[in-house]
Design an enzyme around this catalytic site. Structure first.
Site, PDB file in Angstrom:
ATOM      1  CB  VAL A  82      -0.946   0.007   1.218  1.00  0.00           C
ATOM      2  CG1 VAL A  82      -1.748   1.308   1.275  1.00  0.00           C
ATOM      3  CG2 VAL A  82      -1.878  -1.204   1.161  1.00  0.00           C
ATOM      4  CE  LYS A  83       4.353   5.047  -4.834  1.00  0.00           C
ATOM      5  NZ  LYS A  83       4.404   5.190  -6.303  1.00  0.00           N
ATOM      6  CG  LEU A  84      -0.090   4.661   3.142  1.00  0.00           C
ATOM      7  CD1 LEU A  84       0.248   4.274   4.585  1.00  0.00           C
ATOM      8  CD2 LEU A  84      -1.582   4.941   3.017  1.00  0.00           C
TER       9      LEU A  84
END
Ligand code: G3P
Length: 218
Positions: A82-84
């Site tokens: 997951v890219k945040l």
């Protein structure tokens, strides 16, 4: 050093995965938009093409909504990362997703102190953008050097430095000399890595001489 490809184009990923040298994929909302395809469908498909992490970015801006989106993305496949974004909300969501054993790539990093925060939040990867710093007249590669130096002071930090916004093979060379863990490259830059005119010239010469012998190995 691990090589990721920075694209949401499935055909390009297939071609590069066939080399056996591709360790992962990164996408972002702009790349998904460029693909013209539904995000969840394209991320699921990419996850089936590579064994390594596939970064898929949330688009919410508050931590609770980021968590919901992150969990939805992580449910797509075991290799989703997951890219945040590097904001307080992104860091809060990073801490929680990490506790849930979900891989996280903290993106849009432009300073070494931001990278230190991401590592404290438990990020699997930190993504400093070298090309975008170069674009505004700053030294993108100095940021990689600074992050590697800071992380080296604290061996307990497990966050990997993922060099992003790579524009040409020289960026990759410098990142490798600094010991960066990963680089994510646009497909055209990744393909360029193998190219050298003397390789082509040398091979043509060897093959021409071999033909003259009339021999065959098989
Ligand atoms: O995916 C993040 C990063 O690699 C974007 O690169 O070329 O848009 O600055 P760029």
């Amino acid at each position: 050093m691990k090589f990721f490809v920075d694209t949401a184009e499935v055909s390009e990923i297939e071609e590069l995965a066939a080399t056996g040298l591709l360790d992962g994929v990164t996408t972002n909302p702009s790349l998904i938009a460029k693909s013209g395809r539904p995000m969840l469908e394209v991320v699921r498909e990419i996850c089936g093409l590579v064994d390594g992490p596939v970064s898929a970015e949330v688009t919410a801006t508050d931590a609770e909504a980021m968590l919901a989106e992150g969990r939805r993305l992580a449910d797509l496949a075991p290799n989703v990362c997951v890219k945040l974004p590097l904001t307080w909300d992104g860091l809060k969501a990073c801490r929680q997703l990490t506790r849930e054993n979900i891989q996280v790539n903290v993106t849009l990093c432009f300073s070494a102190v931001q990278a230190l925060l991401a590592a404290k939040a438990g990020a699997t990867f930190i993504s400093p953008f070298v090309g975008r710093l170069d674009d505004i007249g700053q030294d993108g590669m100095q940021l990689i050097a600074d992050i590697c130096e800071v992380y080296a002071q604290y061996p307990m930090l497990e966050t990997e430095v993922l060099v992003a916004s790579v524009r040409h093979p020289v960026h990759l060379l410098h990142a490798a000399k600094l010991g960066a863990d990963v680089a994510t490259l646009p497909p055209q830059v990744l393909k360029k890595l193998v190219e050298h005119p003397l390789t082509d010239k040398g091979l043509a010469g060897f093959l021409a001489d071999w033909k003259k012998t009339g021999q065959s190995i098989l």
